[in-house]
Every structure is written in C-alpha cells, then in structure tokens.
Design a protein around this motif. Structure first.
Motif, PDB file in Angstrom:
ATOM      1  N   GLY A 198      -3.730   4.216 -19.924  1.00 31.24           N
ATOM      2  CA  GLY A 198      -4.059   5.580 -19.583  1.00 31.24           C
ATOM      3  C   GLY A 198      -5.068   5.652 -18.460  1.00 31.24           C
ATOM      4  N   HIS A 199      -5.615   4.506 -18.087  1.00 36.21           N
ATOM      5  CA  HIS A 199      -6.521   4.407 -16.949  1.00 36.21           C
ATOM      6  C   HIS A 199      -6.291   3.041 -16.310  1.00 36.21           C
ATOM      7  N   PRO A 200      -6.416   2.916 -14.989  1.00 36.69           N
ATOM      8  CA  PRO A 200      -6.161   1.617 -14.348  1.00 36.69           C
ATOM      9  C   PRO A 200      -6.990   0.470 -14.906  1.00 36.69           C
ATOM     10  N   ASP A 201      -8.171   0.778 -15.447  1.00 42.40           N
ATOM     11  CA  ASP A 201      -9.006  -0.283 -16.018  1.00 42.40           C
ATOM     12  C   ASP A 201      -8.375  -0.927 -17.240  1.00 42.40           C
ATOM     13  N   ARG A 202      -7.452  -0.211 -17.885  1.00 44.04           N
ATOM     14  CA  ARG A 202      -6.885  -0.702 -19.142  1.00 44.04           C
ATOM     15  C   ARG A 202      -5.358  -0.765 -19.128  1.00 44.04           C
ATOM     16  N   THR A 203      -4.768  -0.572 -17.977  1.00 38.02           N
ATOM     17  CA  THR A 203      -3.312  -0.580 -17.849  1.00 38.02           C
ATOM     18  C   THR A 203      -2.877  -1.828 -17.082  1.00 38.02           C
ATOM     19  N   PRO A 204      -1.775  -2.456 -17.456  1.00 40.34           N
ATOM     20  CA  PRO A 204      -1.308  -3.623 -16.702  1.00 40.34           C
ATOM     21  C   PRO A 204      -1.210  -3.311 -15.214  1.00 40.34           C
ATOM     22  N   PRO A 205      -1.730  -4.185 -14.358  1.00 35.75           N
ATOM     23  CA  PRO A 205      -1.758  -3.913 -12.914  1.00 35.75           C
ATOM     24  C   PRO A 205      -0.401  -3.577 -12.318  1.00 35.75           C
ATOM     25  N   ALA A 206       0.668  -4.198 -12.807  1.00 30.61           N
ATOM     26  CA  ALA A 206       1.989  -3.913 -12.242  1.00 30.61           C
ATOM     27  C   ALA A 206       2.401  -2.465 -12.495  1.00 30.61           C
ATOM     28  N   ILE A 207       2.020  -1.917 -13.641  1.00 24.17           N
ATOM     29  CA  ILE A 207       2.364  -0.526 -13.943  1.00 24.17           C
ATOM     30  C   ILE A 207       1.565   0.412 -13.045  1.00 24.17           C
ATOM     31  N   THR A 208       0.275   0.114 -12.882  1.00 21.25           N
ATOM     32  CA  THR A 208      -0.559   0.931 -12.008  1.00 21.25           C
ATOM     33  C   THR A 208      -0.033   0.909 -10.577  1.00 21.25           C
ATOM     34  N   ALA A 209       0.277  -0.285 -10.082  1.00 22.39           N
ATOM     35  CA  ALA A 209       0.764  -0.411  -8.707  1.00 22.39           C
ATOM     36  C   ALA A 209       2.083   0.325  -8.514  1.00 22.39           C
ATOM     37  N   GLY A 210       2.967   0.227  -9.490  1.00 27.16           N
ATOM     38  CA  GLY A 210       4.256   0.904  -9.382  1.00 27.16           C
ATOM     39  C   GLY A 210       4.110   2.413  -9.360  1.00 27.16           C
ATOM     40  N   LEU A 211       3.224   2.945 -10.215  1.00 24.39           N
ATOM     41  CA  LEU A 211       3.020   4.390 -10.257  1.00 24.39           C
ATOM     42  C   LEU A 211       2.379   4.888  -8.968  1.00 24.39           C
ATOM     43  N   LYS A 212       1.420   4.137  -8.448  1.00 24.42           N
ATOM     44  CA  LYS A 212       0.800   4.525  -7.187  1.00 24.42           C
ATOM     45  C   LYS A 212       1.831   4.560  -6.062  1.00 24.42           C
ATOM     46  N   ALA A 213       2.682   3.547  -6.010  1.00 29.35           N
ATOM     47  CA  ALA A 213       3.678   3.488  -4.945  1.00 29.35           C
ATOM     48  C   ALA A 213       4.690   4.626  -5.047  1.00 29.35           C
ATOM     49  N   ARG A 214       5.078   4.989  -6.282  1.00 26.29           N
ATOM     50  CA  ARG A 214       6.081   6.036  -6.468  1.00 26.29           C
ATOM     51  C   ARG A 214       5.526   7.428  -6.268  1.00 26.29           C
ATOM     52  N   VAL A 215       4.259   7.640  -6.672  1.00 24.46           N
ATOM     53  CA  VAL A 215       3.729   9.003  -6.734  1.00 24.46           C
ATOM     54  C   VAL A 215       2.423   9.175  -5.967  1.00 24.46           C
ATOM     55  N   TYR A 216       1.433   8.376  -6.318  1.00 22.11           N
ATOM     56  CA  TYR A 216       0.074   8.760  -5.970  1.00 22.11           C
ATOM     57  C   TYR A 216      -0.390   8.330  -4.590  1.00 22.11           C
ATOM     58  N   ASP A 217       0.200   7.314  -3.987  1.00 19.85           N
ATOM     59  CA  ASP A 217      -0.200   6.977  -2.623  1.00 19.85           C
ATOM     60  C   ASP A 217       0.101   8.146  -1.679  1.00 19.85           C
ATOM     61  N   ALA A 218       1.306   8.659  -1.763  1.00 23.83           N
ATOM     62  CA  ALA A 218       1.684   9.789  -0.908  1.00 23.83           C
ATOM     63  C   ALA A 218       0.916  11.050  -1.285  1.00 23.83           C
ATOM     64  N   ALA A 219       0.716  11.268  -2.592  1.00 26.41           N
ATOM     65  CA  ALA A 219       0.004  12.467  -3.030  1.00 26.41           C
ATOM     66  C   ALA A 219      -1.445  12.445  -2.573  1.00 26.41           C
ATOM     67  N   ALA A 220      -2.074  11.276  -2.630  1.00 29.37           N
ATOM     68  CA  ALA A 220      -3.465  11.169  -2.184  1.00 29.37           C
ATOM     69  C   ALA A 220      -3.566  11.348  -0.669  1.00 29.37           C
TER      70      ALA A 220
END
Length: 241
Positions: A198-220
C-alpha cells in the motif's frame, strides 16, 4: 429532571468538489466527519451541477462557491482533476477565501497542491500521495513521508484511504480520543488488508515500478506542468473543456 447539557457547537465542514475527483478522497473522511458531534457537512463546487468522479458516477454538490457558508474545517480532496483545477482562478480563489476564515485547513491526496496554489503551504510541512510527493517543493512545502502531517492548523494526508485516518485524527483533536474511537468502531474501521503493502516502502519494487510506468510517471509529469504553469482566468467548469 430535564437534561441541561449543552448541545455541541456546530462545526461546518466544507469539502471542495472538482471534476475528476477521486471519490474516496471525499467520501471516506466525510463518512467519519459527518458523525462528529455538531457536524454540518457541505460540499461545494463551481456550480451545483453533478460532479463526475473517477469511479464512473457523479456527486451532487450541496452548494456552489457563492452560496457556500464559511468553513470551520476546509477539506480539499484530490484526484486526476487537480491538474486542470490548478489553472482555474475561481477554484483557487474559493480555497483562499475559505482558508482565511477556517479553523482547520486540510487536504487529502493531491488536494495538497490546490492548497499550495492558493499559497497555503509555503514553509509548511506537508504530505500527499507518494507518487507526487517530490513535487511539493514546487508549492513551497517541505515534503514529509507520513500518512498524516500536522503543521499548526494545517493537516495534510497521503493518498486516498489516508483520508479516513486524517478524519479520525482531527475528530480526536476536537472531541477527544473516546469520541474518535467510538466513530471508528461505528464504521468498523478495522483494516486487515489481504496484502502487505500500500506504500512503496512496503510493496515489492517490481509492483511499484510497474504501477509508476503505467500510471503515475505520466500523471506526475502532467501535475508538474500544471504547477509551473500560470493561474488561468476564471471560467465555468460546465463547458466541458
């Protein structure tokens, strides 16, 4: 014997609604705060037309900016619509006017950037959704990695579900721990998520990276462009632009 106990003082809680709002940013804290003694919940938007949320349904505001009463507690939720709202002078002016008379100024998720555009985060410690936290210095804030951050009468919270934690925290400040705990029990807020994370500090890095690439890099990036852009002229949100 008649009950002479004084009724709790009324507390007007104003939530700003914008097109593209993340509905849980609004509805989660509203569900707790509406149970607070003396609470009067108001939802305000540029007009009283239905406000489209990110969940496929709309919310009907109780007031427009002109009819909205003065808030004791001002809450600004977030959502993907924040980037556009940052350029709307009427929205930013409303936040600034309400904040000037409010006892508490608060935000959920990326709503922090609307507070910042209104000049309310300068020199303040603040938090927001983890994917946007690096942008807080653009509105003069000191980023803090925390679910809830208090700085004087300013209370900011992290992404989406943290709005419920913010609401209970504020209820505790205003009415004491027992009242806040009773409301927590009434809504059975006893989280036991099926996954650790539920937070990058406690989520597997691959899941965080995938979500950022799909959604949050462009949104940010879109949020950053909006933050460094000028404040636009006031106009109606009903024109669909």
């Amino acid at each position: 014997m008649t009950d002479t106990a004084a009724a709790p003082a009324a507390t007007t809680i104003v939530f700003l609604l914008i097109p593209g709002i993340t509905q849980l940013d609004f509805t989660a804290p509203a569900q707790a705060l509406c149970r607070m003694p003396g609470a009067l919940l108001v939802s305000a938007a540029a007009s009283r037309d239905p406000i489209a949320t990110d969940s496929g349904f709309s919310i009907l505001p109780t007031d427009d900016f002109a009819s909205c009463p003065q808030a004791d507690i001002l809450c600004v939720p977030g959502g993907h619509g924040v980037a556009e709202a940052l350029g709307d002078a009427a929205t930013i002016d409303f936040i600034a006017r309400q904040a000037a008379g409010a006892k508490w100024v608060t935000s959920v998720c990326t709503g922090a950037f609307l507070l910042g555009r209104a000049g309310l985060l300068t020199g303040k410690r603040a938090t927001t959704h983890w994917a946007y936290a690096h942008l807080l210095p653009l509105v003069g804030a000191e980023p803090v990695t925390a679910r809830i951050v208090e700085d004087g009468n300013l209370v900011t919270s992290g992404g989406v579900t943290s709005g419920l934690d913010f609401a209970l925290t504020l209820i505790g400040r205003l009415h004491g721990d027992a009242v806040a705990q009773a409301i927590q029990l009434a809504i059975e807020y006893d989280p036991a998520p099926p996954y650790i994370g539920g937070h990058p500090d406690r989520t597997p890095p691959a899941i965080t990276a995938g979500l950022k690439a799909r959604v949050y890099d462009a949104a940010a990036e879109r949020m950053e462009r909006a933050l460094i852009g000028p404040l636009g002229s006031s106009r109606s949100r009903s024109d669909g632009r």
